[in-house]
Design an enzyme around this catalytic site. Structure first.
Site, short mmCIF file in Angstrom:
data_model
loop_
_atom_site.label_atom_id
_atom_site.label_comp_id
_atom_site.label_asym_id
_atom_site.label_seq_id
_atom_site.Cartn_x
_atom_site.Cartn_y
_atom_site.Cartn_z
N THR A 109 39.72 39.98 22.70
CA THR A 109 38.85 38.91 23.74
C THR A 109 38.54 39.66 25.17
OG1 THR A 109 40.66 38.05 25.02
CG2 THR A 109 40.02 37.10 22.93
N HIS A 158 43.39 43.89 34.56
CA HIS A 158 42.61 42.56 34.16
C HIS A 158 43.87 41.43 33.53
CE1 HIS A 158 39.33 45.01 33.35
NE2 HIS A 158 40.08 45.85 32.46
N GLU A 187 42.61 31.10 26.49
CA GLU A 187 41.64 31.47 25.75
C GLU A 187 41.07 30.51 24.80
OE1 GLU A 187 41.78 35.96 25.42
OE2 GLU A 187 40.27 35.68 26.86
N HIS A 191 50.44 40.09 26.34
CA HIS A 191 49.98 40.01 27.74
C HIS A 191 49.41 38.49 27.70
CE1 HIS A 191 46.52 40.82 25.11
NE2 HIS A 191 45.98 39.67 25.57
N HIS A 219 46.88 35.34 29.65
CA HIS A 219 45.57 34.76 30.34
C HIS A 219 45.93 33.53 30.88
CE1 HIS A 219 43.27 37.60 27.57
NE2 HIS A 219 44.51 37.43 26.98
N HIS A 228 49.28 36.33 24.32
CA HIS A 228 48.98 37.00 23.16
C HIS A 228 50.02 38.21 22.62
CE1 HIS A 228 44.70 35.73 23.69
NE2 HIS A 228 45.24 35.04 22.93
ZN LIG Z 1 44.70 38.61 25.11
#
Ligand SMILES: [Zn+2]
Ligand SMILES: *[C@@H]1O[C@H](CO)[C@@H](O)[C@H](O)[C@H]1NC(C)=O
Length: 303
Positions: free
Chosen positions: A222, A87, A126, A114, A116, A139
Site C-alpha cells: 500500500t 512514513h 487502510e 508496522h 497505519h 500489518h
Molecule cells: Zn502497511
C-alpha cells in the site's frame, strides 16, 4: 528592487527539492499524495492494488481457507529494532516466526510489522469493511520462504503474505501494547531507532481461536512501489485500543518532513476483476442448520 537574476535564482531554488522522487500522504502535501504515486511508480496505477473496501455480502465463501497456522508467534527471545521510516513506525522482526495453512501456497516468514492510523478524531485504517474505516491497522509482513531475498519476493505474485488487523476503540487501555506505546517517543523522527524488550508477536493480536474468520484477496503493497506481490488476509476480529493509546501515535510521531505523522493510509483502490474470499463462515452456517433441524424435530415431537 532586485536585479532579475536574483529573482530567477530564488524561484529556481525550491525545484530540486520538489523534483526528487519523494512520495507522501495527503496530510503532508497533495503534491506528492497517493493520487500522484503512479507518476513515479507505475505499478501504483495498475489494477490489483491495495487497500480495498471489503463488501462482506459479496465475499465468496471458500472452504479451502482453513485457519492460519502460526509458528514462533509465542517466542520472545529476541530484541527487535523499532524505527521511524518517515512514513510509519516499523519493527523489524528477527527469528524463525512463520505462518502457513489458510490456503497459502507455502510457508511465509515474518519480516516486519508496522501501523497505519488517523488523527485524534479521524480513523486511519487502510482496509475498510462495508465502508467503515477503523481507527488503526496493523500489518504483519511475511516473505515466502521459497524466495531468498525481499527484492525477489517483491517481483512474484505470491511473494508476500500480509496479515491485516483492524483496531477498535475500547474504554480500557490494552495492556498488551503499552510497552510498545511507551517507546514511541524515542522514535519520533525519521531515522530514529531503538530496541524493544522481547515480547511475543501473539501478544499483540487476538487469540488464535478468534482468527478463523478472515477475508482473502490478491493485492499489493500500500506504499510505493505498490508491488502486486501480496496475498492479503484481513481478520474480522479486532484489536482493542484506548483513545489515549491511539492518540499517542498521531501526537508523538513525525513524518520525514517533520509534519505530525497522521492519516498515513492509502485510499481504497478499485477491486476490478478480483474476488474477495471469506473463511470461517462454514462453522456458523453449520450451527445454524443444526439448530433449525433440532427445532424442527422438537416441534414435530411435541406438537
Ligand atoms: Zn502497511
Ligand atoms: C531522532 O532524530 C532527530 C532528528 O534527526 C534527532 O535530532 C534526535 O536526536 C533523534 N533522537 C534519538 C532519540 O535518537
Amino acid at each position: 528592487m532586485y536585479p532579475w537574476p536574483f529573482l530567477l535564482i530564488s524561484l529556481c531554488l525550491p525545484f530540486p527539492i520538489i523534483a526528487t522522487d519523494q512520495w507522501c500522504y495527503d496530510s503532508q502535501s497533495a503534491k506528492c499524495g497517493p493520487s500522484t504515486w503512479k507518476n513515479n511508480h507505475k505499478t501504483c496505477g495498475m489494477n490489483k492494488q491495495s487497500p480495498i473496501n471489503i463488501v462482506t455480502k459479496k465475499a465468496q465463501f471458500d472452504g479451502a481457507l482453513s485457519p492460519i497456522v502460526f509458528e514462533g508467534y509465542d517466542k520472545s527471545d529476541t530484541k527487535w529494532e523499532i524505527r521511524n521510516n518517515g512514513h510509519s513506525i516499523q519493527v523489524n522482526v528477527q527469528g524463525d516466526i512463520t505462518i502457513k495453512g489458510g490456503n497459502l501456497p507455502n510457508t511465509y516468514k515474518a519480516i516486519q510489522f508496522h501501523f497505519h492510523w488517523g488523527t485524534n478524531s479521524l480513523p486511519g485504517s487502510e482496509h475498510t469493511i462495508d465502508g467503515k474505516r477503523y481507527p488503526m491497522e496493523l500489518h504483519i509482513v511475511h516473505q515466502n520462504k521459497k524466495y531468498t531475498s525481499l527484492s525477489e519476493a517483491l517481483n512474484q505474485p505470491d511473494g508476500l503474505a500480509v496479515l491485516g488487523f483492524l483496531f477498535e476503540e475500547s474504554s480500557e487501555k490494552n495492556s498488551k501494547i503499552t510497552n510498545f506505546i511507551d517507546i514511541l517517543k524515542y522514535v519520533a523522527y525519521l531515522g530514529n531507532k531503538t530496541w524493544l524488550d522481547p515480547f511475543p508477536l501473539s501478544s499483540m493480536i487476538p487469540e488464535e481461536g478468534e482468527l478463523d474468520k478472515y477475508y482473502r484477496y490478491h493485492g499489493s503493497l500500500t506504499t510505493p512501489d505498490c508491488n502486486e506481490a501480496v496475498i492479503w488476509t484481513v481478520f474480522e476480529e479486532t484489536i482493542p485500543i484506548s483513545k489515549s493509546q491511539l492518540n499517542a501515535f498521531s501526537e508523538t510521531l513525525y513524518f520525514s518532513d517533520s509534519k505530525p505523522m497522521k492519516l498515513n493510509f492509502r485510499p481504497v483502490q478499485k477491486l476490478n476483476v478480483r474476488a474477495v474470499y471469506v473463511a470461517g463462515s462454514a462453522v456458523r452456517l453449520f450451527s445454524a442448520v443444526k439448530l433449525s433441524v433440532v427445532l424442527a424435530i422438537w416441534t414435530s415431537v411435541f406438537n
